[in-house]
Design an enzyme around this catalytic site. Structure first.
Site, PDB file in Angstrom:
ATOM      1  CB  CYS A  83      29.749 115.394  83.978  1.00 29.39           C
ATOM      2  SG  CYS A  83      31.035 116.629  84.239  1.00 29.39           S
ATOM      3  CE1 TYR A 117      31.611 121.757  79.901  1.00 33.56           C
ATOM      4  CE2 TYR A 117      29.980 120.998  81.494  1.00 33.56           C
ATOM      5  CZ  TYR A 117      30.302 121.408  80.213  1.00 33.56           C
ATOM      6  OH  TYR A 117      29.320 121.483  79.252  1.00 33.56           O
ATOM      7  N   GLY A 118      36.351 121.221  84.630  1.00 34.96           N
ATOM      8  CA  GLY A 118      36.931 121.281  85.971  1.00 34.96           C
ATOM      9  C   GLY A 118      37.626 122.578  86.332  1.00 34.96           C
ATOM     10  CG  ASP A 160      31.495 113.784  80.687  1.00 32.33           C
ATOM     11  OD1 ASP A 160      31.487 114.374  81.783  1.00 32.33           O
ATOM     12  OD2 ASP A 160      32.536 113.373  80.157  1.00 32.33           O
ATOM     13  CB  SER A 161      32.741 118.168  80.419  1.00 31.58           C
ATOM     14  OG  SER A 161      33.592 117.119  80.870  1.00 31.58           O
ATOM     15  CB  THR A 194      32.771 118.769  87.044  1.00 34.93           C
ATOM     16  OG1 THR A 194      33.919 117.938  87.217  1.00 34.93           O
ATOM     17  CG2 THR A 194      33.141 120.213  87.279  1.00 34.93           C
ATOM     18  CB  CYS A 225      36.564 112.455  87.588  1.00 37.71           C
ATOM     19  SG  CYS A 225      36.713 113.083  85.882  1.00 37.71           S
TER      20      CYS A 225
HETATM   21  N1  DGL Z   1      33.923 113.599  83.516  1.00 41.61           N
HETATM   22  C1  DGL Z   1      33.883 114.847  84.231  1.00 41.61           C
HETATM   23  C2  DGL Z   1      33.626 114.587  85.705  1.00 41.61           C
HETATM   24  O1  DGL Z   1      33.106 113.539  86.057  1.00 41.61           O
HETATM   25  C3  DGL Z   1      35.098 115.658  83.907  1.00 41.61           C
HETATM   26  C4  DGL Z   1      34.920 117.083  84.199  1.00 41.61           C
HETATM   27  C5  DGL Z   1      35.764 118.015  83.396  1.00 41.61           C
HETATM   28  O2  DGL Z   1      35.453 118.221  82.229  1.00 41.61           O
HETATM   29  O3  DGL Z   1      36.707 118.577  83.967  1.00 41.61           O
HETATM   30  O4  DGL Z   1      33.896 115.420  86.553  1.00 41.61           O
END
Ligand code: DGL
Length: 275
Positions: free
Chosen positions: A69, A38-39, A6-7, A71, A200
């Site tokens: 994740c 990452y969004g 994940d990010s 994203t 998310c």
């Molecule tokens: N947990 C990530 C997702 O499901 C978050 C993305 C991010 O870092 O903005 O999109």
């Protein structure tokens, strides 16, 4: 060994459910906290960072990596599967978290890209996700193919991942969540709200706040449980990736492990890893 990427810390919500579902599997988690969220990033940045993360996990014996994740899965999964992975390690696998969610919301298998003849689903469904996941159109397009009658509403939640990662208190988080729910509700246009997708992996950490802000009869699809069930099915049909183990969990972060104690969910202590 199964890798989970994940990010940041959101993927821990998925990891926690995977550990519960597969107590004998070994897992390695990687959170790219140094680059989160990452969004707000460009597609190319998300592809590059996710590829590096997957590569690091595969170098640590993860033959199967779950992009926990939305994203990264929405923007980078197909590019990685068809490009970097196919070119370099075609025997390994990368899976995302969107496919099981689309199947759960529509009740239609991923392999069926047409709605069933008798599909009369005309609920309103709200997707809460990052701006990037929504811009990718991935959920919208895949749900529309399978359940065209659904009034699909998309609500980006800018700042929510940042606030969770930053350890914001419950009160400011509740204010943010209530604001996003209020902004989405006018789009129901007469089609009753049936369900809500928290698209998310950070959002299960504030699921109670969504629950409190939403009408009582709205179902919330729980991504951790849905993904764990989907992985169970996957491992039945691909037992070569169910490597077994002793239930060992290791967690790496590209950021500062000491700043993550509040979010580590007691699963493992983070170790630093540079990509
Ligand atoms: N947990 C990530 C997702 O499901 C978050 C993305 C991010 O870092 O903005 O999109």
């Amino acid at each position: 060994m199964i890798g989970v990427f994940d990010s940041g810390s959101g993927g821990l919500t998925i990891l926690k459910e995977l550990v519960k579902t597969f107590p004998d599997q070994d897992f390695t988690y990687l959170g790219d906290h140094a680059n989160a969220p990452y969004g707000h990033r460009s597609n190319q940045q998300i592809v590059d960072m996710t590829t590096k993360g997957v590569d690091a996990l595969m170098k640590r014996d993860c033959r199967l990596v779950v992009l926990a994740c939305n994203t990264a899965a929405a923007v980078a999964l197909r590019t990685i599967q068809q490009g970097w992975l196919a070119d370099n390690i075609p025997e390994n696998r990368v899976l995302g978290v969107l496919v099981p969610m689309v199947e759960a919301v529509t009740g239609v298998s991923w392999h069926h890209t047409e709605p069933p003849q008798d599909n009369k689903d005309d609920r309103s469904v709200i997707l809460f996700a990052t701006k990037k996941t929504i811009e990718s159109g991935a959920y919208r397009e895949e749900v529309a193919k399978r359940s065209p009658g659904v009034n699909w509403i998309e609500k980006p939640c800018p700042g929510l991942v940042d606030a969770i990662e930053g350890g914001a208190g419950r009160r400011p988080l509740a204010g943010l969540v209530a604001g996003f729910v209020d902004e989405a509700m006018p789009f129901l246009v007469g089609q009753p709200l049936g369900s809500v997708v928290l698209g998310c992996t950070h959002f299960p950490l504030v699921e109670d706040l969504f629950r409190a802000a939403l009408p009582d009869d709205a179902d919330i699809y729980s991504q951790p449980q849905i993904v764990a069930e989907a992985l169970r099915d996957y491992l039945v049909s691909h037992p070569e990736f169910a490597s077994g183990g002793t239930g060992t969990i290791r967690a790496f972060t590209t950021g500062d492990p000491d700043s993550l104690a509040v979010l580590d969910m007691g699963l493992a202590n983070f170790e630093h890893l540079s990509l």
